[in-house]
Design a protein around this motif. Structure first.
Motif, PDB file in Angstrom:
ATOM      1  N   GLY A   1      -5.236  -4.597  -2.377  1.00 12.42           N
ATOM      2  CA  GLY A   1      -4.539  -5.375  -1.502  1.00 12.42           C
ATOM      3  C   GLY A   1      -3.696  -6.541  -1.850  1.00 12.42           C
TER       4      GLY A   1
ATOM      5  N   SER B   1     -13.283  -3.470  10.827  1.00 13.12           N
ATOM      6  CA  SER B   1     -12.254  -4.398  10.701  1.00 13.12           C
ATOM      7  C   SER B   1     -13.079  -5.530   9.531  1.00 13.12           C
ATOM      8  CB  SER B   1     -11.986  -5.082  11.967  1.00 13.12           C
ATOM      9  OG  SER B   1     -11.022  -6.391  11.599  1.00 13.12           O
TER      10      SER B   1
ATOM     11  N   TYR C   1      -5.193  -2.108   8.568  1.00 12.77           N
ATOM     12  CA  TYR C   1      -4.381  -1.806   7.176  1.00 12.77           C
ATOM     13  C   TYR C   1      -2.889  -1.771   7.417  1.00 12.77           C
ATOM     14  CZ  TYR C   1      -8.889   0.332   6.516  1.00 12.77           C
ATOM     15  OH  TYR C   1     -10.554   0.499   6.482  1.00 12.77           O
ATOM     16  N   GLY C   2      -2.599  -2.555   8.608  1.00  9.66           N
ATOM     17  CA  GLY C   2      -0.857  -2.482   8.901  1.00  9.66           C
ATOM     18  C   GLY C   2      -0.399  -1.349   9.710  1.00  9.66           C
TER      19      GLY C   2
ATOM     20  N   GLN D   1      -3.387  -8.135   9.776  1.00  7.61           N
ATOM     21  CA  GLN D   1      -2.995  -7.173   8.674  1.00  7.61           C
ATOM     22  C   GLN D   1      -1.619  -6.523   8.981  1.00  7.61           C
ATOM     23  OE1 GLN D   1      -5.938  -4.481   7.618  1.00  7.61           O
ATOM     24  NE2 GLN D   1      -7.575  -6.057   7.311  1.00  7.61           N
TER      25      GLN D   1
ATOM     26  N   THR E   1      -2.687 -13.787  13.897  1.00  6.21           N
ATOM     27  CA  THR E   1      -2.318 -13.157  12.319  1.00  6.21           C
ATOM     28  C   THR E   1      -2.745 -14.254  11.517  1.00  6.21           C
ATOM     29  OG1 THR E   1      -0.667 -12.343  10.918  1.00  6.21           O
ATOM     30  CG2 THR E   1      -0.043 -14.284  12.220  1.00  6.21           C
TER      31      THR E   1
ATOM     32  N   LYS F   1      -2.689 -11.089   2.046  1.00  3.41           N
ATOM     33  CA  LYS F   1      -1.931 -10.517   3.265  1.00  3.41           C
ATOM     34  C   LYS F   1      -0.469 -10.465   2.953  1.00  3.41           C
ATOM     35  CE  LYS F   1      -5.342 -10.457   6.497  1.00  3.41           C
ATOM     36  NZ  LYS F   1      -6.444 -10.857   5.690  1.00  3.41           N
ATOM     37  N   ASN F   2       0.075  -9.342   3.777  1.00  2.00           N
ATOM     38  CA  ASN F   2       1.758  -9.209   3.410  1.00  2.00           C
ATOM     39  C   ASN F   2       2.456 -10.369   3.193  1.00  2.00           C
ATOM     40  OD1 ASN F   2       0.328  -6.526   3.900  1.00  2.00           O
ATOM     41  ND2 ASN F   2       2.222  -5.803   5.018  1.00  2.00           N
TER      42      ASN F   2
ATOM     43  N   HIS G   1      -0.438  -2.978   4.821  1.00  2.00           N
ATOM     44  CA  HIS G   1      -1.305  -3.851   4.032  1.00  2.00           C
ATOM     45  C   HIS G   1      -2.009  -3.338   3.090  1.00  2.00           C
ATOM     46  CE1 HIS G   1      -3.681  -7.340   3.342  1.00  2.00           C
ATOM     47  NE2 HIS G   1      -4.759  -6.839   3.879  1.00  2.00           N
TER      48      HIS G   1
ATOM     49  N   HIS H   1     -12.461  -0.987   1.769  1.00  2.00           N
ATOM     50  CA  HIS H   1     -12.337  -1.968   3.102  1.00  2.00           C
ATOM     51  C   HIS H   1     -12.272  -1.148   4.355  1.00  2.00           C
ATOM     52  CE1 HIS H   1      -9.310  -3.470  -0.251  1.00  2.00           C
ATOM     53  NE2 HIS H   1      -9.794  -4.661   0.367  1.00  2.00           N
TER      54      HIS H   1
ATOM     55  N   SER I   1      -9.560   2.108  -0.774  1.00  4.20           N
ATOM     56  CA  SER I   1      -8.179   1.745  -0.919  1.00  4.20           C
ATOM     57  C   SER I   1      -7.554   1.874  -2.206  1.00  4.20           C
ATOM     58  CB  SER I   1      -7.947   0.431  -0.646  1.00  4.20           C
ATOM     59  OG  SER I   1      -8.566   0.034   0.778  1.00  4.20           O
TER      60      SER I   1
END
Length: 382
Positions: free
Chosen positions: A22, A103, A152-153, A178, A198, A204-205, A301, A327, A358
């Motif tokens: 990640g 989560s 996960y986005g 995410q 957030t 994180k992204n 993510h 995850h 993942s």
């Protein structure tokens, strides 16, 4: 993240352990954003202003614009962002908040920090987010809010959850930790509920160089109250009108986030391109199940797959020099820290947590690495 020349087993670590699959771009000295980040840090150090100054104000404005909401409020962590939203809405002791069991545990811990009780409702087995069909039955006279997690986005089924919240007069709060710049049915996350939380945790992204978070909202009064609450409830210096906390995004982190924000659209496009290649390679893989992409606004993510023989799959990938992570291995209701809430067990989340794993997903993956991951995963026979 790691540069192309480094092996996939090269790792990013934090106090919680290994974070390879990640890892976001922009967190190592050779990253494309390194020059901008260094300039941002130097700018803050030269200014001598480190807390609630011009960098935070500028980042709040820029991140709000990127997220297509009128207001963003920088806070200390994504966890604090959830708690402060709840407190600003008057949700606390004796109240219940419906949330998913799959989560990071911080989603539910944040509800407890506000004094409320998390009520776990199981997930959709394909989308892996809160199942709207189960939410209605979980609502009681004490329910004040529904808090889906854009896991996960991928955004939760917001259209259905929004209808339930409106019908039952409940606050809809988005955990978008995410899901930077994700959309749900074309609507940006953070614009659908009353507010969204957030996180800017380094993986994180959009990651900081430490902890950080933000609240996104269309409600000016809510944003103003959260700004007071994050700063000890102060309306003017040394005048505390309500019980607030100390949860402020600092100037250094805000400056770093400003430097990285301009790269986020390209990083997001790279994540989507990697996911497309993974999906194409794994479409006929009998030993793995790939969760569906329900919305083109998915920001990836992470890229999870389901493997009934997960241990064998991870060993198979490791033999090929590819790191995988889980995850999340423990559903939140089964965490010892949540037992005081008398949590309901969720069978689908239990199954998913026993199978999910993942694959590497970050913009710094080279073309050859993407191919190696996809081919190795596709070759797994169970």
């Amino acid at each position: 993240g790691r540069r192309q020349a480094r092996p996939l087993l090269d790792r990013v670590r934090d106090a919680g352990g290994v974070l390879g699959p990640g890892a976001a771009a922009g967190h190592h000295p050779e990253a494309e954003d390194a020059g901008d980040v260094k300039a941002a840090i130097d700018r803050v150090l030269a200014s001598g202003w480190f807390v609630l100054g011009p960098e935070v104000e500028a980042f709040e404005s820029e991140f709000a614009a990127a997220s297509q909401v009128p207001h963003a409020v920088g806070v200390g962590t994504g966890t604090d962002a959830i708690t402060l939203i709840l407190r600003a809405l008057g949700i606390g002791a004796g109240d219940e908040v419906i949330t998913p069991p799959l989560s990071a545990a911080y989603s539910a811990l944040a509800i407890m920090m506000a004094g409320a009780r998390p009520v776990f409702t199981d997930i959709d087995p394909e989308r892996l987010t809160l199942d709207p069909e189960l939410v209605e039955a979980a609502i009681t006279s004490r329910t004040r809010a529904i808090m889906p997690v854009h896991l996960y986005g991928q955004a939760a089924n917001m259209r259905a959850l929004e209808a339930i919240a409106r019908r039952r007069n409940l606050a809809l709060i988005e955990d978008a930790a995410q899901a930077h710049l994700a959309t749900a049915d074309g609507r940006p996350v953070g614009t659908i509920g009353i507010a969204a939380a957030t996180s800017f945790y380094p993986t994180k992204n959009l990651g900081a160089a430490g902890d950080g978070g933000a609240v996104l909202t269309r409600d000016a009064q809510l944003a103003a109250r959260i700004k007071r609450l994050r700063n000890g409830g102060q309306v003017t210096r040394y005048q505390h009108d309500e019980f607030g906390v100390n949860s402020r995004l600092d100037e250094l982190q805000a400056a770093i986030l400003r430097a990285r924000l301009k790269y986020l659209p390209a990083w997001t496009a790279a994540r989507r391109a990697i996911a497309k290649r993974y999906r194409a390679a794994l479409v006929d893989t009998g030993a793995l199940t790939v969760p569906r992409e329900y919305d083109a606004g998915h920001v990836y993510h992470l890229f999870p797959v389901m493997a009934e023989a997960r241990d064998r799959f991870q060993a198979h990938m490791k033999e090929r020099g590819i790191e995988t992570l889980i995850h999340y291995p423990v559903p939140i209701p089964r965490q010892p820290a949540l037992q005081s809430t008398s949590p309901a067990m969720c069978a689908i989340a239990d199954r998913v947590c026993a199978q999910v794993v993942s694959l590497p997903m970050y913009p710094g993956l080279s073309d050859g690495q993407i191919t190696a991951v996809a081919e190795a995963a596709a070759a797994f026979g169970g």
